[in-house]
Design an enzyme around this catalytic site. Sequence first.
Site, PDB file in Angstrom:
ATOM      1  N   HIS A  82      11.474  -6.672   8.969  1.00 50.05           N
ATOM      2  CA  HIS A  82      10.177  -6.053   9.199  1.00 50.05           C
ATOM      3  C   HIS A  82       9.084  -7.105   9.134  1.00 50.05           C
ATOM      4  O   HIS A  82       9.062  -7.922   8.229  1.00 50.05           O
ATOM      5  CB  HIS A  82       9.918  -4.966   8.139  1.00 50.05           C
ATOM      6  CG  HIS A  82       8.577  -4.310   8.293  1.00 50.05           C
ATOM      7  ND1 HIS A  82       8.342  -3.324   9.217  1.00 50.05           N
ATOM      8  CD2 HIS A  82       7.405  -4.528   7.664  1.00 50.05           C
ATOM      9  CE1 HIS A  82       7.068  -2.951   9.143  1.00 50.05           C
ATOM     10  NE2 HIS A  82       6.480  -3.657   8.204  1.00 50.05           N
ATOM     11  N   ASP A 161       2.370   8.917   3.336  1.00 49.88           N
ATOM     12  CA  ASP A 161       1.784   7.611   3.635  1.00 49.88           C
ATOM     13  C   ASP A 161       0.780   7.722   4.772  1.00 49.88           C
ATOM     14  O   ASP A 161      -0.280   7.116   4.739  1.00 49.88           O
ATOM     15  CB  ASP A 161       2.871   6.583   3.975  1.00 49.88           C
ATOM     16  CG  ASP A 161       2.256   5.289   4.482  1.00 49.88           C
ATOM     17  OD1 ASP A 161       1.569   4.631   3.676  1.00 49.88           O
ATOM     18  OD2 ASP A 161       2.417   4.959   5.665  1.00 49.88           O
ATOM     19  N   ARG A 168      -7.401   5.899   3.094  1.00 47.43           N
ATOM     20  CA  ARG A 168      -7.742   4.539   2.645  1.00 47.43           C
ATOM     21  C   ARG A 168      -8.570   3.817   3.689  1.00 47.43           C
ATOM     22  O   ARG A 168      -9.476   3.051   3.371  1.00 47.43           O
ATOM     23  CB  ARG A 168      -6.456   3.750   2.364  1.00 47.43           C
ATOM     24  CG  ARG A 168      -5.739   4.205   1.102  1.00 47.43           C
ATOM     25  CD  ARG A 168      -4.300   3.702   1.084  1.00 47.43           C
ATOM     26  NE  ARG A 168      -4.226   2.245   1.224  1.00 47.43           N
ATOM     27  CZ  ARG A 168      -3.195   1.594   1.771  1.00 47.43           C
ATOM     28  NH1 ARG A 168      -2.147   2.263   2.218  1.00 47.43           N
ATOM     29  NH2 ARG A 168      -3.202   0.293   1.858  1.00 47.43           N
ATOM     30  N   SER A 183       3.208   1.382   0.767  1.00 50.88           N
ATOM     31  CA  SER A 183       3.091   1.983   2.090  1.00 50.88           C
ATOM     32  C   SER A 183       4.185   1.434   3.015  1.00 50.88           C
ATOM     33  O   SER A 183       4.913   2.185   3.674  1.00 50.88           O
ATOM     34  CB  SER A 183       1.694   1.680   2.650  1.00 50.88           C
ATOM     35  OG  SER A 183       1.621   1.921   4.031  1.00 50.88           O
ATOM     36  N   LYS A 187       8.036   3.521   4.151  1.00 49.77           N
ATOM     37  CA  LYS A 187       8.460   3.797   5.524  1.00 49.77           C
ATOM     38  C   LYS A 187       9.833   3.200   5.807  1.00 49.77           C
ATOM     39  O   LYS A 187      10.650   3.795   6.509  1.00 49.77           O
ATOM     40  CB  LYS A 187       7.416   3.255   6.516  1.00 49.77           C
ATOM     41  CG  LYS A 187       6.179   4.150   6.567  1.00 49.77           C
ATOM     42  CD  LYS A 187       5.101   3.579   7.449  1.00 49.77           C
ATOM     43  CE  LYS A 187       4.314   2.529   6.700  1.00 49.77           C
ATOM     44  NZ  LYS A 187       2.982   2.232   7.215  1.00 49.77           N
TER      45      LYS A 187
HETATM   46  N1  URA Z   1       0.597  -1.748   6.884  1.00 52.81           N
HETATM   47  C1  URA Z   1       1.109  -0.624   6.348  1.00 52.81           C
HETATM   48  O1  URA Z   1       2.111  -0.106   6.834  1.00 52.81           O
HETATM   49  N2  URA Z   1       0.507  -0.075   5.293  1.00 52.81           N
HETATM   50  C2  URA Z   1      -0.601  -0.611   4.725  1.00 52.81           C
HETATM   51  O2  URA Z   1      -1.090  -0.072   3.756  1.00 52.81           O
HETATM   52  C3  URA Z   1      -1.131  -1.774   5.295  1.00 52.81           C
HETATM   53  C4  URA Z   1      -0.497  -2.331   6.373  1.00 52.81           C
END
Ligand code: URA
Length: 434
Positions: A82, A161, A168, A183, A187
């Site tokens: 990732h 999220d 946010r 976050s 995922k």
């Molecule tokens: N990328 C993400 O997936 N989450 C964040 O909080 C910031 C960048």
Amino acid sequence: MRAYDIILKKRNGKELSTDEIEFLIKEYTAGRLPDYQLAVWTMAVFFQGMNRRETADLTMAMADSGERIDLSPINGVKVDKHSTGGVGDTTTLVLAPLVAAAGVSVAKMSGRGLGHTGGTIDKLEAIPGFDTSLSLEKFINNVNRLQVAVAGQTKNLAPADKKLYSLRDVTATVDSIPLIASSIMSKKIAAGSENIVLDVKVGSGAFMKTYEEAKKLAESMVEIGKEVDCQTVAVISNMDQPLGQAVGNALEVREAVKTLRGEGPEDLIELCFTLGTQMLKLAGIVQTEAEGRKRLEEVLNSRAALEKFKELISAQGGNPKVIDDLSLLPTAKKKIEIKAQKKGYIERIDAEEVGLAAMMLGAGRETKEDDIDLAVGVTVKSKVGDKVNPEDTLATLYINDDNNLKDIKNRIQQAYTIIDKESENNKLIYEIIE
Ligand code: URA
Ligand code: CA
């Protein structure tokens, strides 16, 4: 339990329990807590931080807030990669076939691009016929058959999220390390990853602008991995100039094919070897970095990796002939060269500016709903450390229409910093955190 008490506790710098974190996330996802309570809670986290256990608890609460993908029918060890998002980051297109050819199962779920950063799914769609919307069953079957599949995410993963991120975004609480780390990891865990190599980018084109911030984020994600039994390694890499030369969808597919033919740009190959070696190590296929590198060089030199890319394209409905004939990819109508205006050495190339220029040409999206032009983009011919003279080509624009052209040319000129003295060698890999 009351949200009020949890907010107060975090505001006062105390540690939250697993139950308290789960309560907040569950109730918020279900719509039983108002945005303003979660907004002030994220602000409290921004100032007071969260320890390793709290961050892992938040990660799992968000991962469990929706469906989780079960990739256990995939045979053997699978390793995911990732990237925190870069410019011209052609890595996945090269790395997925490369490590699959070396024996690792790669079940890669990717996203689309937004703003100045590109997305692997858009890039693959530049290959005529390539289908990125596989059913889970086909995705798993393909990995079992070929050791590699790359598809877009279809399920609604980690809805908590999504909700929290939107909040946010408008309350100045995006840039908190525990919130970003949880976050990203939530995922990946919801998507079924068990072993992850993270490419944490740092520099002008990246989410993290300084090495110190990138290192903290990398360490936090590696720690979460330890807490939740997901082996995680992070590579911190430089995004102070675009990676490789190509920035734009079909242009990056061309670059990936050339790289798999052994004709790729040095920095792109180096990053793929570094990440790939870590993937082979996590999979237990090799024990040392030297062994991993050797294995990757073998599959690159024998063209087994190129052949694997061809198989991947065929298996997902794409035209495999593109591997031998790059003219089958979408091609822009016009090329314009951007020339150096003075003599000197290139010190840096603002990757964000180059990414925005490519977006303005049509290669990327300003909003999620925008259409993109797969043919257009920028190739960065002169890179950091190169010596240039007036009239040497810095970059080439591949264009289909002349809108905003003056502005785009200016952006590219301004992205380049040219100085009198040769600059310090630009390091690509800063650190590997295990
Ligand atoms: N990328 C993400 O997936 N989450 C964040 O909080 C910031 C960048
Ligand atoms: Ca590139």
